[in-house]
Design a protein around this motif. Structure first.
Motif, PDB file in Angstrom:
ATOM      1  N   ILE A  18      32.382  35.594  37.649  1.00 16.14           N
ATOM      2  CA  ILE A  18      33.076  36.876  37.779  1.00 16.14           C
ATOM      3  C   ILE A  18      34.250  36.886  36.807  1.00 16.14           C
ATOM      4  N   GLU A  22      36.724  41.989  36.927  1.00 17.08           N
ATOM      5  CA  GLU A  22      35.918  42.295  38.114  1.00 17.08           C
ATOM      6  C   GLU A  22      36.478  41.684  39.407  1.00 17.08           C
ATOM      7  N   GLU A  24      39.012  41.973  41.464  1.00 14.45           N
ATOM      8  CA  GLU A  24      39.416  42.807  42.595  1.00 14.45           C
ATOM      9  C   GLU A  24      38.247  43.595  43.185  1.00 14.45           C
ATOM     10  N   ASP A  25      37.161  43.772  42.413  1.00 11.99           N
ATOM     11  CA  ASP A  25      35.960  44.394  42.969  1.00 11.99           C
ATOM     12  C   ASP A  25      35.369  43.521  44.073  1.00 11.99           C
ATOM     13  N   TYR A  26      35.571  42.217  43.969  1.00 12.71           N
ATOM     14  CA  TYR A  26      35.042  41.271  44.953  1.00 12.71           C
ATOM     15  C   TYR A  26      36.052  40.953  46.056  1.00 12.71           C
ATOM     16  N   ASN A  55      29.958  38.895  47.866  1.00 14.59           N
ATOM     17  CA  ASN A  55      29.549  39.999  47.001  1.00 14.59           C
ATOM     18  C   ASN A  55      30.650  41.062  46.945  1.00 14.59           C
ATOM     19  N   LYS A  56      30.363  42.175  46.263  1.00 13.84           N
ATOM     20  CA  LYS A  56      31.374  43.218  46.095  1.00 13.84           C
ATOM     21  C   LYS A  56      31.741  43.919  47.402  1.00 13.84           C
ATOM     22  N   ASN A  57      30.957  43.719  48.449  1.00 10.09           N
ATOM     23  CA  ASN A  57      31.279  44.281  49.763  1.00 10.09           C
ATOM     24  C   ASN A  57      32.054  43.276  50.615  1.00 10.09           C
ATOM     25  N   GLN A  58      32.542  42.218  49.990  1.00 16.81           N
ATOM     26  CA  GLN A  58      33.264  41.118  50.654  1.00 16.81           C
ATOM     27  C   GLN A  58      32.422  40.450  51.743  1.00 16.81           C
TER      28      GLN A  58
END
Length: 110
Positions: A18, A22, A24-26, A55-58
Motif C-alpha cells: 500500500i 492510499e 488512509e483509504d485502509y 482491506n479498504k473497509n477496515q
C-alpha cells in the motif's frame, strides 16, 4: 543441554503493498479528513509503502495466526528439514504453527 541452532527464518507480507497515498483509504480518516501531519511524518521516516492485513473497509484479511503460519511455512520451505517432513507437517498442522520436532519420518533432517 542439547545445542539448538536457527537454520532458517521466514517472512510473510499480506496482500499487496500500500502506497503512502492510499494509507488512509485502509486505515480511515479522522472526521472524514486527511491527516495534516501525515506527509511530514512520512517524509521523515522514509517509508514508501507498507502491508496491511486489512482491506479498504477496515476488515481483517489475515489473523495473527494466519500471518504466523505463513511465515513459519516460508521458514520451513527454506530450511534444511526434509521435504517429506514439511509435507507431513503442512497436512497435519495447517490450523497452527507446526512443531519441527514432530515427524513420522524421524529426525526431519536431510
Amino acid at each position: 543441554m542439547k545445542e539448538v541452532y536457527i537454520t532458517s527464518s521466514g517472512t510473510f507480507l499480506p496482500n499487496e503493498a500500500i502506497s503512502n497515498e492510499e494509507m488512509e483509504d485502509y486505515l480511515g480518516r479522522i472526521n472524514g479528513k486527511d491527516s495534516r501531519a501525515k506527509n511530514r511524518i512520512l517524509k521523515q521516516n522514509g517509508i514508501k509503502s507498507r502491508y496491511f492485513a486489512l482491506n479498504k473497509n477496515q476488515e481483517t484479511t489475515h489473523s495473527n495466526a494466519q500471518l504466523a503460519i505463513n511465515a513459519v511455512n516460508n521458514a520451513l520451505y527454506k530450511s534444511i528439514i526434509d521435504r517429506r517432513c514439511r509435507i507431513f507437517m503442512h497436512r497435519n498442522y495447517s490450523s497452527g504453527p507446526p512443531n519441527p520436532g514432530i515427524c513420522k519420518y524421524g529426525s526431519c533432517r536431510t
